[in-house]
Design a protein around this motif. Structure first.
Motif, PDB file in Angstrom:
ATOM      1  N   ARG B 155     -13.287  13.708  16.587  1.00 48.79           N
ATOM      2  CA  ARG B 155     -12.468  13.618  15.682  1.00 48.79           C
ATOM      3  C   ARG B 155     -12.724  14.404  14.474  1.00 48.79           C
ATOM      4  NH1 ARG B 155     -11.502   8.027  14.105  1.00 48.79           N
ATOM      5  NH2 ARG B 155      -9.920   7.990  15.453  1.00 48.79           N
ATOM      6  N   PHE B 159     -10.959  18.262  13.064  1.00 49.51           N
ATOM      7  CA  PHE B 159     -10.585  18.256  11.587  1.00 49.51           C
ATOM      8  C   PHE B 159     -11.395  19.554  11.209  1.00 49.51           C
ATOM      9  CE2 PHE B 159      -8.869  14.129  11.332  1.00 49.51           C
ATOM     10  CZ  PHE B 159      -8.205  13.982  10.072  1.00 49.51           C
ATOM     11  N   VAL B 209     -10.527  19.627   3.664  1.00 55.95           N
ATOM     12  CA  VAL B 209     -10.774  18.921   4.742  1.00 55.95           C
ATOM     13  C   VAL B 209     -12.292  18.585   4.669  1.00 55.95           C
ATOM     14  CG1 VAL B 209     -10.599  18.968   7.239  1.00 55.95           C
ATOM     15  CG2 VAL B 209      -8.827  19.829   5.897  1.00 55.95           C
ATOM     16  N   PHE B 214      -8.637  13.044  -0.213  1.00 55.74           N
ATOM     17  CA  PHE B 214      -7.682  12.248  -0.055  1.00 55.74           C
ATOM     18  C   PHE B 214      -6.581  13.118  -0.054  1.00 55.74           C
ATOM     19  CE2 PHE B 214      -3.825   9.971  -1.288  1.00 55.74           C
ATOM     20  CZ  PHE B 214      -3.811   9.156  -0.292  1.00 55.74           C
ATOM     21  N   PRO B 215      -5.531  13.377   0.904  1.00 60.49           N
ATOM     22  CA  PRO B 215      -5.458  12.640   1.966  1.00 60.49           C
ATOM     23  C   PRO B 215      -5.814  13.346   3.556  1.00 60.49           C
ATOM     24  CG  PRO B 215      -3.435  14.017   1.692  1.00 60.49           C
ATOM     25  CD  PRO B 215      -4.342  14.339   0.624  1.00 60.49           C
ATOM     26  N   LEU B 216      -6.877  14.123   3.232  1.00 57.96           N
ATOM     27  CA  LEU B 216      -7.477  14.806   4.407  1.00 57.96           C
ATOM     28  C   LEU B 216      -9.077  14.151   4.682  1.00 57.96           C
ATOM     29  CD1 LEU B 216      -6.462  18.429   3.257  1.00 57.96           C
ATOM     30  CD2 LEU B 216      -5.631  17.196   4.991  1.00 57.96           C
ATOM     31  N   HIS B 217      -9.183  12.781   4.289  1.00 53.35           N
ATOM     32  CA  HIS B 217     -10.397  12.432   4.588  1.00 53.35           C
ATOM     33  C   HIS B 217     -10.636  11.583   5.781  1.00 53.35           C
ATOM     34  CE1 HIS B 217      -7.612   9.347   3.671  1.00 53.35           C
ATOM     35  NE2 HIS B 217      -8.531   8.428   3.775  1.00 53.35           N
ATOM     36  N   GLY B 218      -9.529  11.631   6.489  1.00 54.29           N
ATOM     37  CA  GLY B 218      -9.509  11.024   7.798  1.00 54.29           C
ATOM     38  C   GLY B 218     -10.580  10.776   8.653  1.00 54.29           C
ATOM     39  N   PRO B 221     -14.662   8.227   7.366  1.00 58.65           N
ATOM     40  CA  PRO B 221     -14.933   6.857   7.386  1.00 58.65           C
ATOM     41  C   PRO B 221     -15.494   6.843   8.853  1.00 58.65           C
ATOM     42  CG  PRO B 221     -13.060   6.861   6.031  1.00 58.65           C
ATOM     43  CD  PRO B 221     -13.343   8.297   6.623  1.00 58.65           C
ATOM     44  N   PRO B 222     -14.621   6.966   9.953  1.00 57.89           N
ATOM     45  CA  PRO B 222     -15.114   6.895  11.310  1.00 57.89           C
ATOM     46  C   PRO B 222     -16.546   7.390  11.651  1.00 57.89           C
ATOM     47  CG  PRO B 222     -12.818   7.334  11.411  1.00 57.89           C
ATOM     48  CD  PRO B 222     -13.345   7.859  10.089  1.00 57.89           C
ATOM     49  N   TYR B 294     -16.025   4.529   2.420  1.00 57.54           N
ATOM     50  CA  TYR B 294     -15.091   4.702   1.575  1.00 57.54           C
ATOM     51  C   TYR B 294     -15.228   4.969   0.043  1.00 57.54           C
ATOM     52  CZ  TYR B 294     -11.563   3.844   5.074  1.00 57.54           C
ATOM     53  OH  TYR B 294     -10.861   3.965   6.210  1.00 57.54           O
TER      54      TYR B 294
END
Lengths: 569, 481, 105
Positions: B155, B159, B209, B214-218, B221-222, B294
């Motif tokens: 992932r 990104f 990215v 945020f909101p490109l932080h996806g 965390p994983p 986070y």
């Protein structure tokens, strides 16, 4: 720069050095033995260091600041150092079987450094740093025994401490702006005095310092946290550390200028606390909790006086000297009373009577028995308190007398040991003697600023009628074996908890939100049932942000928004 | 030779050596750490206009490395982080650690590659060289996170790939427009035409990215939650910062005069949203590493809250912004390393499993707490000094919303970081078992102490960060003709 | 002439990048996404090369950039493909880290 002025940096650097040393493995054996050494340079500085001389450290913090000892600061510094010294000797014996000696020594010394530094800081940045050191490093002392009750008390303490730090930070930043970027405390105070349009700054400062000083609605941490700490730490918490809040108010409030609103609110809260806290304390069964309430009450008195002076525009010099003298007496006396709790645990029989006599003498002085130091400092502080304040202070002898009688009554006793250890007895008695004598000495030194004319003995005795009344009341209660009602520690805190649990639907909603906020993601389902819809929204937002489509889609969105903003902005 | 190119070449050399030595390559860190630290310190003390052209080619083709203030502080911060994280990794990836040997060997080349890429990125001001550095770091970052979970790494990879391509698209547009991609030259010639502005927008999107705003932080965390502690530490400390540094160079050096206030305000708003969103998510996490991850989302938000402040009055907020980035570097690396050790000793991965840990590993928990102090912005720490400077600038400009975000974020950080510390201090009889490696806690403690110590040298730091800063030359930002 | 000189390459590149980006958005399988990203990359390189064409012929600097970019893209694609293959071998849901022994053939 003279060698005496080097005592100021030494006074804070030396405890920090000892704190570092306590982390060194080879130093473990003499950790506790070194505790009493830590406040000695500060004690020397309080007597020897030149006043109003800036010792600066240009490269540290924001630069341009430093340490400086004022006359009032010297009184606070001397009282604090003396109290820390006695409490440290006491701790050497009292903490003999302690499970975490390193932690105790480390944080003891750090808090000490912060406490002493507050009284000497000459600029905003170093004041703030010392104040934060004091606030935050006291947390491990509060939870030192790691019992569940202490941990709960610690949580209350740290929450309020962090809120206080934040309020203080905002207050300081605003104050620095009022002063056009000057960071020296004197300049900042002068700027605040000159610009009456900045009450917001004052409110932030009052909340920040008020939390530390146990100002009435902000005092909830004090009756739970002070008793939770080990006894010597309670003594310094109640005797020396709350004084940092008082000292902060004295340093930053624009005394001499007239701020009626701020002053009246402070006076009201202070004097309300003076009586309310003492009455609440009567309903306690733990001697240390009773003392903590007495501290809230006495700090209320001081804040009340400061408030009256602020509202009336009384010149700073007279307020400073009177409050410093009062704080000196209260700090030493409260230290002795706290140490007495631990001492009483170890004594029975005749020795116990002796100990109780000594403590009773100190207690009577705090309540204002004529001819004692306590009566003298009360007389002195009535001067800036105005007419109403003076009569309130006079009447407060009644509640002070009652709460201290309650303290003597609930003092613990030991079943086995009859003779108190010398290492516990000596510092307690020394503090008691100091509390009864030191204010007179300081009075003679500061004759220039304090105008004390003792009235004749008869009128003094007559004026002390509330105290006599308190003694009679206490006597009746003891003779008739009446029982005081009991209340949980931390009054308002308890009420708040009850309120949340109670039927009030609005409050329950608030509580549910708070609970749902803290609900881990895995318990999402239950949260859903409870209807916290916006939290589920947060979860789907996070899923979207981590999803595959987000990679391109959100990027496109952000880039497009930025492009539009750049093109048409 | 100059420290400028040595800072890039040395880690690359170590990367090759680590590949060649295989299993024994891990001992190279004992040479690499002090060597790289001394190079970074050397860089700090170079004369202010230090620059070096690699290989001596003429400028458009040659690679210019420039040691301005931003480069100096970030190279030094990255060197501190990487050196100490590397020492910790010596323990984490030792054959005795029980991990698979391919993982133990795989870490080191990636580690050196990241170090080289980060230094190259901090030192160069050519947009295409920055692209290459960015890809080196992303490649290493994906590899490092693959040491934990392949799915998260994939992932992150996708990104990062999209981010890079967006950035490259912008570079292509700029090159077509101006025939150069050098930031210093662009600053002189750039005009506010549509192509330039669109290029800036897509490049910014791509870099956001990489820096996980945020909101490109996806991806963050994983990737952090699964990776081994040293890898998480490097991801949060260094990878995220490189994207941020390039953004600084774009918005305040190359196109300082073109950036519309509303665009900078948009970045600030995203930053504020990140602070709030990251803090709320951090409060709600059950696992320790997810909480720390986070917290990175929230802390990155601060850096962008500083953007509008710098754009309005660069001299005041510049040092606050850089200091915050470096303090976060040190504190977050310390926190991830400490969290990794704590989770090794704890029976599970949840915060609730930390019960009684302070008794078992006091030094590690202390390191975690010290790092937390800096992240909360409590004095005396680097985080505090940075927040103080930013707050000062915000109040000066009357930007009360940003001031409230700065303060509120600090309070929220106190709430979520206090939770694991309180659990670690509670309970006499946790199920935690002490690690048999007393020295393992040295690196997190040292990093956390550095983060705290930074608070005492705010003035010196501000002077260092201002060397060659765009606003100091009088031809950029903020209404200077 | 509608477009002149190198611009025909640039426009083609832009179309390619757009197509690639679209399929990156709508496709779910990682291999397809990887391919889509490669198409975007090809489009961007084509734009870079086409726009960098000076009237007198190809600009060597632009070509150097494109070649470097292609090398990087190849390396990244290889890494991505390796990860997809490994993930497929371990089963989609398995969070198996790199370097752990594979089960089965």
């Amino acid at each position: 720069m003279t060698s005496e002025s080097l005592l100021l940096p030494a006074a804070v650097a030396w405890p920090m050095l000892l704190a570092l040393a306590s982390l060194t493995p080879g130093f473990r054996s003499c950790l506790r033995a070194a505790l009493p050494l830590a406040p000695l340079p500060a004690l020397a500085a309080a007597f020897l260091a030149p006043r109003e001389v800036l010792v600066n450290a240009p490269e540290l913090l924001l630069g341009g600041g430093g340490l400086m000892l004022t006359d009032a600061g010297a009184v606070f510094l001397g009282a604090a150092a003396g109290l820390w010294f006695c409490a440290a000797i006491y701790a050497v014996r009292y903490m003999r079987d302690d499970a975490h000696p390193v932690s105790f020594a480390l944080f003891w010394n750090l808090v000490l450094a912060g406490n002493l530094g507050v009284f000497m800081a000459a600029d905003l940045a170093s004041f703030y740093v010392f104040f934060a050191l004091l606030s935050l490093m006291a947390y491990p002392l509060v939870i030192h025994d790691r019992k569940p009750a202490s941990l709960r008390a610690g949580t209350v303490y740290i929450v309020l401490a962090v809120i206080g730090e934040t309020a203080l930070l905002v207050g300081f930043m605003l104050a620095a702006h009022v002063a056009d970027g000057a960071i020296m405390i004197e300049e900042v105070r002068a700027a605040l005095t000159a610009s009456p349009t900045q009450p917001a700054t004052l409110w932030f400062l009052i909340v920040g310092f008020g939390i530390k000083a146990g100002l009435m609605p902000l005092h909830v941490w004090l009756p739970v946290a002070h008793p939770a700490a080990p006894t010597p730490a309670s003594a310094v918490l109640s005797g020396a550390i709350v004084k940092a809040g008082i000292f902060g108010l004295l340093m930053f409030l624009p005394l001499g200028a007239t701020f009626e609103m701020v002053g009246s609110v402070l006076a009201f809260l202070g004097f309300a606390g003076l009586f309310a806290a003492a009455l609440l304390g009567l309903a306690q069964t733990n001697a240390k909790t009773v003392l903590a309430y007495s501290t809230v009450s006495q700090m209320g008195l001081i804040v009340g006086v400061i408030g009256v002076a602020q509202a009336a525009g009384t010149p700073a010099a007279s307020v400073l000297a009177a409050v410093a003298l009062y704080a000196l007496h209260h700090g030493l006396a409260k230290g002795a009373l706290f140490l007495g709790v631990g001492l009483a645990q170890h004594t029975t029989g005749a020795w116990r009577w002796l100990v109780v006599m000594v403590l009773a003498a100190v207690a009577l002085s705090v309540a204002g028995l004529p001819l004692t130091a306590g009566a003298m400092v009360k007389e002195v502080i009535k001067e800036p308190a105005g007419a109403l304040g003076a009569s309130l202070i006079g009447v407060s002898s009644l509640t002070s007398g009652l709460i201290l009688a309650r303290y003597l009554f609930v003092l613990p006793a030991s079943a086995t040991q009859t003779r108190p250890p010398l290492m516990l007895l000596a510092p307690t008695v020394a503090l008691a003697v100091a509390a009864l004598c030191a204010p007179w000495m300081v009075l003679t030194w500061s004759a220039a600023t304090i105008d004390y004319e003792p009235s004749d003995l008869l009128s003094q005795v007559v004026d002390a009628w509330p105290l006599g009344f308190a003694l009679i009341l206490a006597g009746i209660v003891v003779l008739l074996r009446l029982k005081c009602p009991t209340l949980p520690e931390g009054d308002l805190l308890f009420l708040m908890r009850q309120g949340l649990l109670g039927a009030n639907a609005t409050l329950r909603r608030v509580g549910r939100f708070a609970q749902a906020m803290a609900t881990p993601v895995a318990r999402e389902q239950r949260t859903k049932q409870r209807g916290a819809a916006w939290l589920n929204y947060l979860d789907s937002l996070e899923r979207a942000a981590q999803g595959q489509a987000a990679i391109g889609g959100l990027l496109l969105l952000v880039a497009a928004a930025l492009g539009a903003a750049l093109l048409y902005g | 030779m100059s420290p400028l190119d040595l800072l890039v070449a040395t880690p690359l050399g170590f990367m090759l050596a680590a590949l060649a030595f295989g299993g024994q390559g891990r001992w190279l860190i004992l040479v690499a750490s002090p060597l790289m630290m001394s190079l970074a310190v050397w860089l700090v003390f170079l004369p202010p206009d230090a620059a070096h052209v690699v290989g001596g080619w003429d400028l458009p083709l040659g690679i210019l490395l420039r040691g301005d203030g931003v480069a100096r502080v970030f190279v030094l911060g990255a060197a501190l982080c990487a050196a100490l994280v590397g020492l910790q990794a010596l323990y984490e990836f030792s054959p005795q650690s029980g991990g698979p040997s391919a993982r133990n060997r795989g870490f080191w080349p990636l580690f050196y590659l990241m170090w080289a890429g980060a230094n190259a990125g901090f030192l160069t001001t050519d947009l295409f060289n920055l692209y290459v550095a960015l890809e080196m770091v992303s490649l290493a970052g994906v590899g490092l996170s693959a040491l934990g979970s392949l799915q998260a790494a994939l992932r992150y990879f996708l990104f990062a790939l999209m981010g890079s391509l967006a950035y490259l698209l912008g570079v292509a547009l700029l090159f077509a427009n101006y025939g150069t991609v050098d930031i210093t030259l662009l600053a002189r010639t750039a005009e506010a035409d549509a192509a330039t502005l669109m290029a800036l927008a897509v490049m910014t999107g791509g870099l956001l990215v990489k820096s996980a705003l945020f909101p490109l932080h996806g991806w963050l965390p994983p990737a952090h939650a699964a990776a081994p502690a040293p890898a998480s530490a490097l991801l949060s400390a260094i990878v995220v910062k490189l994207g941020f540094v390039i953004l600084m160079r774009l918005w305040f050096e190359a196109f300082a005069t073109l950036a519309a206030p509303i665009a900078v305000g948009l970045l600030g708003a995203l930053g504020a949203a990140a602070v709030i969103y990251g803090s709320i998510q951090a409060m709600r996490q059950r696992q320790l590493k997810a909480l720390v991850a986070y917290s990175t989302v929230a802390q990155v938000g601060y850096l962008f809250v500083a953007f509008p402040l710098v754009a309005a009055a660069p001299s005041a907020a510049w040092s606050g912004m850089t200091l915050h980035a470096v303090a976060h570097m040190l504190a977050k690396a310390a926190m991830f390393l400490a969290a990794g050790l704590m989770l090794k000793a704890a029976p599970g991965r949840d915060i609730a499993d930390l019960v009684g840990l302070a008794r078992v590993m006091p030094v590690t928990v202390t390191a975690f707490a010290l790092a937390a102090i800096s992240l909360m912005g409590l004095p005396p720490s680097g985080g505090f000094a940075a927040k103080f400077m930013l707050l000062d600038a915000a109040l000066d400009q009357g930007a009360y919303i940003y001031a409230a975000v700065l303060l509120g974020g600090g309070l929220m950080a106190a709430v979520y970081l206090f939770r694991p510390i309180a659990v670690a201090f509670s309970g006499a009889h946790g199920r935690a078992v002490a690690l048999k490696a007393p020295l393992a806690a040295v690196a997190p403690l040292a990093l956390a102490m550095c983060a705290i110590a930074l608070g005492f040298f705010g003035v010196a730091f501000a002077e260092l960060a201002a060397i060659g800063a765009p606003w100091a030359q009088g031809d950029a930002i903020g209404g200077v003709p | 002439m509608l477009v002149e000189g190198g611009h025909v390459f640039a426009v083609t590149g832009a179309v390619l990048a757009g197509l690639g980006f679209y399929s990156f958005l709508v496709k779910r399988h990682p291999i397809r996404q990887l391919l889509a990203a490669n198409v975007v990359g090809a489009g961007v390189f084509l734009m870079l090369g086409g726009l960098g064409r000076s009237p007198g012929g190809a600009d060597p600097f632009a070509q150097a950039l494109v070649i470097t970019g292609i090398v990087i893209a190849v390396a990244l694609s290889a890494l991505g493909a390796a990860m997809v293959v490994r993930l497929a071998a371990c089963g989609d849901k398995d969070e198996a880290p790199l370097g752990e022994k594979r089960e089965g053939p």
